[in-house]
Each structure stands twice: as C-alpha cells, then as structure tokens.
Write an enzyme that holds these catalytic residues in place. Structure first.
Site, PDB file in Angstrom:
ATOM      1  N   ARG A   1     -21.362 -53.545  28.210  1.00 42.49           N
ATOM      2  CA  ARG A   1     -22.601 -52.857  28.631  1.00 42.49           C
ATOM      3  C   ARG A   1     -22.264 -51.376  28.678  1.00 42.49           C
ATOM      4  O   ARG A   1     -21.430 -50.938  29.474  1.00 42.49           O
ATOM      5  CB  ARG A   1     -23.076 -53.363  29.996  1.00 42.49           C
ATOM      6  CG  ARG A   1     -24.212 -52.517  30.551  1.00 42.49           C
ATOM      7  CD  ARG A   1     -24.914 -53.130  31.735  1.00 42.49           C
ATOM      8  NE  ARG A   1     -25.792 -54.226  31.325  1.00 42.49           N
ATOM      9  CZ  ARG A   1     -26.779 -54.710  32.068  1.00 42.49           C
ATOM     10  NH1 ARG A   1     -27.030 -54.221  33.266  1.00 42.49           N
ATOM     11  NH2 ARG A   1     -27.532 -55.715  31.623  1.00 42.49           N
TER      12      ARG A   1
ATOM     13  N   HIS B   1     -31.058 -54.754  23.868  1.00 39.38           N
ATOM     14  CA  HIS B   1     -30.633 -55.741  24.875  1.00 39.38           C
ATOM     15  C   HIS B   1     -30.856 -57.137  24.264  1.00 39.38           C
ATOM     16  O   HIS B   1     -31.733 -57.883  24.701  1.00 39.38           O
ATOM     17  CB  HIS B   1     -31.442 -55.536  26.156  1.00 39.38           C
ATOM     18  CG  HIS B   1     -30.849 -56.184  27.371  1.00 39.38           C
ATOM     19  ND1 HIS B   1     -29.648 -56.871  27.363  1.00 39.38           N
ATOM     20  CD2 HIS B   1     -31.297 -56.248  28.672  1.00 39.38           C
ATOM     21  CE1 HIS B   1     -29.390 -57.319  28.578  1.00 39.38           C
ATOM     22  NE2 HIS B   1     -30.364 -56.960  29.380  1.00 39.38           N
TER      23      HIS B   1
ATOM     24  N   GLN C   1     -30.880 -60.519  26.370  1.00 41.24           N
ATOM     25  CA  GLN C   1     -32.084 -60.655  27.179  1.00 41.24           C
ATOM     26  C   GLN C   1     -33.224 -61.257  26.360  1.00 41.24           C
ATOM     27  O   GLN C   1     -33.871 -62.217  26.770  1.00 41.24           O
ATOM     28  CB  GLN C   1     -32.508 -59.270  27.708  1.00 41.24           C
ATOM     29  CG  GLN C   1     -33.782 -59.297  28.520  1.00 41.24           C
ATOM     30  CD  GLN C   1     -33.615 -60.030  29.834  1.00 41.24           C
ATOM     31  OE1 GLN C   1     -32.704 -59.724  30.589  1.00 41.24           O
ATOM     32  NE2 GLN C   1     -34.479 -60.991  30.125  1.00 41.24           N
TER      33      GLN C   1
ATOM     34  N   ASP D   1     -41.120 -54.043  31.850  1.00 39.50           N
ATOM     35  CA  ASP D   1     -39.775 -53.635  32.263  1.00 39.50           C
ATOM     36  C   ASP D   1     -39.939 -52.312  33.022  1.00 39.50           C
ATOM     37  O   ASP D   1     -41.011 -51.686  32.968  1.00 39.50           O
ATOM     38  CB  ASP D   1     -38.895 -53.462  31.000  1.00 39.50           C
ATOM     39  CG  ASP D   1     -37.436 -53.128  31.311  1.00 39.50           C
ATOM     40  OD1 ASP D   1     -37.028 -53.239  32.477  1.00 39.50           O
ATOM     41  OD2 ASP D   1     -36.708 -52.738  30.368  1.00 39.50           O
TER      42      ASP D   1
ATOM     43  N   ARG E   1     -30.683 -66.808  30.839  1.00 40.81           N
ATOM     44  CA  ARG E   1     -29.594 -65.930  30.378  1.00 40.81           C
ATOM     45  C   ARG E   1     -28.296 -66.739  30.338  1.00 40.81           C
ATOM     46  O   ARG E   1     -27.494 -66.616  29.413  1.00 40.81           O
ATOM     47  CB  ARG E   1     -29.420 -64.739  31.334  1.00 40.81           C
ATOM     48  CG  ARG E   1     -30.602 -63.776  31.412  1.00 40.81           C
ATOM     49  CD  ARG E   1     -30.772 -62.966  30.143  1.00 40.81           C
ATOM     50  NE  ARG E   1     -29.584 -62.197  29.804  1.00 40.81           N
ATOM     51  CZ  ARG E   1     -29.247 -61.016  30.340  1.00 40.81           C
ATOM     52  NH1 ARG E   1     -30.040 -60.449  31.210  1.00 40.81           N
ATOM     53  NH2 ARG E   1     -28.150 -60.386  29.952  1.00 40.81           N
TER      54      ARG E   1
HETATM   55  N1  NVA Z   1     -34.564 -51.205  30.348  1.00 37.55           N
HETATM   56  C1  NVA Z   1     -33.735 -51.577  31.480  1.00 37.55           C
HETATM   57  C2  NVA Z   1     -33.329 -53.006  31.361  1.00 37.55           C
HETATM   58  C3  NVA Z   1     -32.524 -53.509  32.529  1.00 37.55           C
HETATM   59  C4  NVA Z   1     -32.109 -54.933  32.346  1.00 37.55           C
HETATM   60  C5  NVA Z   1     -32.538 -50.656  31.556  1.00 37.55           C
HETATM   61  O1  NVA Z   1     -31.961 -50.358  30.497  1.00 37.55           O
HETATM   62  O2  NVA Z   1     -32.183 -50.224  32.644  1.00 37.55           O
HETATM   63  N1   CP Z   2     -31.966 -58.237  32.976  1.00 33.10           N
HETATM   64  C1   CP Z   2     -30.708 -57.774  33.145  1.00 33.10           C
HETATM   65  O1   CP Z   2     -29.969 -57.521  32.198  1.00 33.10           O
HETATM   66  O2   CP Z   2     -30.327 -57.644  34.438  1.00 33.10           O
HETATM   67  P1   CP Z   2     -29.026 -56.881  34.950  1.00 33.10           P
HETATM   68  O3   CP Z   2     -29.212 -55.426  34.620  1.00 33.10           O
HETATM   69  O4   CP Z   2     -28.995 -57.140  36.438  1.00 33.10           O
HETATM   70  O5   CP Z   2     -27.830 -57.433  34.244  1.00 33.10           O
END
Ligand code: NVA
Ligand code: CP
Length: 308
Positions: free
Chosen positions: A104, A131, A134, A222, A290
């Site tokens: 990440r 992502h 997801q 989101d 997930r």
């Molecule tokens: N768009 C959000 C998704 C979190 C799972 C982010 O990147 O923070």
């Molecule tokens: N949806 C998701 O990826 O959640 P986290 O940011 O908590 O991993």
C-alpha cells in the site's frame, strides 16, 4: 510458472477473475463450515504499508494465516522507502525471503518499479491510482446479491479516485454500465478513462447525480478526500456538496438497489448514517469479502489456478 502480479485490473483477464471468484466462493464456504484449508502452508507474505489501513491489513493477514502461511508487516517507519532504501532494492531483498508481497503506497509508479524488480508476486493493496482488491471484492459481493454483473448499472457518486479507476477497469472486463457522478474538477484520470472506454467499458462521467442514480442497481460511494489529500479536506467538503448518497438519491435507484461503500466512511459527508445502516447497505459484506477474494488472489499468484 511465470511470475504474475496484481497491480491493476488491466493485467488480469475476465476468465482469471471468474476463476478467482469460484475459488473465493469455495474458500468462503469451507471457512463457514470450519473446513481448514492449507494451500499456502509454509509460505510468507510481506506487507508493506505506507498508509493507514484496517480492512486491507487485517484481511490479508487473517487470510494468509487461514491458508496456513505467515505474514511480516512493514509499516511506514520500518523500511523508509526511498529514504533508507530504494523501492527496487527493497523488493529484490524481500523476494529472497518471502513468497508474496502486498504493497500500500502512494504512487503507482513506485509500485510498478517494486514489482519489476521483485521475483515474488506483488499485489496492489491501494495506491493513489488504483484499488484493485477492493473492486474485485465489490464485484464478488454484487454477484452474491444480484447473481451476475452483466447488465447492471453501477452508479458511483463522488470523487474520480483510485476506487473509481479500478471500477472503470472492471468495466472493461464485464458488461455492466458504470456511471460516475462527480463535481467539475474531480473527474477521474483522463488516461484511465480513455483506455477503459477504448477497451469496451460502458462508462459515463457526468456532474448530474440524479442521472447517475436513476434506475441504478447499486449506488457506490467513497470518501471525498482520500488518504494523502487531508490538507484539501475543507475545499473538497465544499466542492462535493450535493454528491451525497442519501434517502432522496436512493429513491431514484431501483427498488432493490444495493448501497455500497469501500469504508472507512464519513457519515454525514458522502453518505448519510441512515442509508449506511439501512436495509440496502451491503458495506460489511464488501468488507468481509475482501478476505475471501484476497485469499483466492494469493493462491492464484503463488500456485496458479487450474486451466488458466
Ligand atoms: N479512496 C480512499 C479509499 C480508502 C479505502 C483512499 O484512497 O483513501
Ligand atoms: N477499504 C479499505 O481498503 O479499507 P482500509 O483502508 O481500512 O484498508
């Protein structure tokens, strides 16, 4: 077997996604019945996380443990990517010890560089651009609830962000229609959108939330400010007024439309509390899936899937 990575949904075929889903279904069924699965016994997953996480971290860790393997978590202060060590040297070293790496990070380019130098498969656990895990879990959730993806109308209300980009790539593979309603200036990456359309994705981008929501099978949203955009939160809060999934918007969708959110959610901003907690919300099914889908992804990358 040639090494594969999952950096975006571009490099995975529809047949592979379907094979991942059928393995995920089997693993989910087994888990619910207490049937142990040990497909990755003796294997180790390294987890490089440069941003916070609950779902991604816990579902990968738990998933690997359930498959009989182990994990090593490396938070932002441990490797000091790009400061203490280059991304390339990091994954070259890790590849000598572990069987799989989930990352990440911020830049997709950093992730690609890491994957290029890694001899172990690399999974995108979220970047600023995509992502994929997801959206695979979200598609799996839709199939569970709607029986199929083909012919559905998915309305994404909010920011043209990493999650939206992965949705557009999913639309290249599956014949659903994806309509994104976002304020001016918050459109998705033009190149991702162009490629997705060019590759057959049924994608529409509009500023009109009602147009997106009307007749939708799923309303997805989101956060307005993603991780790394915290300093823009106030400007975005103003820009996104009207881009909220609330009861009025749900009323425009199909009677049996699902409400989806990748979480974490900011109740009162992109979604109201009552809609998130309402009978159409499947947000915790998405979170659960997930686990099952990522377990299948890990088995796929380490061992391959029969017939693919
Ligand atoms: N768009 C959000 C998704 C979190 C799972 C982010 O990147 O923070
Ligand atoms: N949806 C998701 O990826 O959640 P986290 O940011 O908590 O991993």
């Amino acid at each position: 077997m040639k090494k594969r990575d999952l950096l975006s949904l571009r490099e995975i075929s529809r047949a592979e996604i379907e094979a991942i889903f059928s393995l995920a279904r089997k693993l989910k069924w087994e888990l619910k019945r207490g049937v142990a699965h040990r497909q990755l016994a003796g294997k180790t997953l390294a987890m490089i996380f440069e941003k916070p996480s609950l779902r991604t971290r816990v579902s990968f860790e738990t998933g690997m443990i359930q498959l009989g393997g182990d994990t090593v978590f490396l938070g932002p202060d441990e490797i000091l990517l790009g400061v203490r060590e280059s991304a390339a040297d990091c994954t070259r070293s890790l590849s000598r010890w572990v069987d799989l790496i989930v990352v990440r990070t911020f830049s997709q380019q950093t992730l690609e560089e890491m994957a290029h130098y890694a001899t172990a498969p690399v999974i995108n656990g979220l970047t600023d651009l995509f992502h994929p895990c997801q959206v695979l879990a979200d598609c799996f959730t839709l199939v569970e609830h709607k029986g199929k993806l083909a012919g559905l109308k998915i309305a994404f209300i909010g920011d043209g962000n990493n999650v939206a980009h992965s949705w557009m790539q999913a639309a290249e593979k599956f014949p659903f229609s994806f309509v994104l309603a976002c304020p001016k200036g918050y459109e998705p990456n033009a190149e991702v959108a162009r490629l997705a359309k060019e590759n057959g994705g049924r994608i529409r981008i509009t500023q009109d939330v009602a147009e997106a929501a009307r007749g939708a099978d799923a309303l997805y949203t989101d956060v307005w400010a993603s991780m790394g955009q915290e300093q823009e939160a106030e400007i975005r809060r103003r820009a996104f007024q009207g881009y909220q999934v609330n009861q009025a918007l749900v009323a425009l969708a199909k009677r049996d439309a699902l409400v989806m959110h990748c979480l974490p959610a900011h109740r009162g901003e992109e979604i109201t509390h009552d809609v998130l907690e309402g009978p159409r919300s499947v947000v915790f099914d998405q979170a659960e899936n997930r686990l099952h889908v990522q377990k299948a992804i890990m088995v796929w990358l380490v061992k391959g899937l029969k017939g693919k």
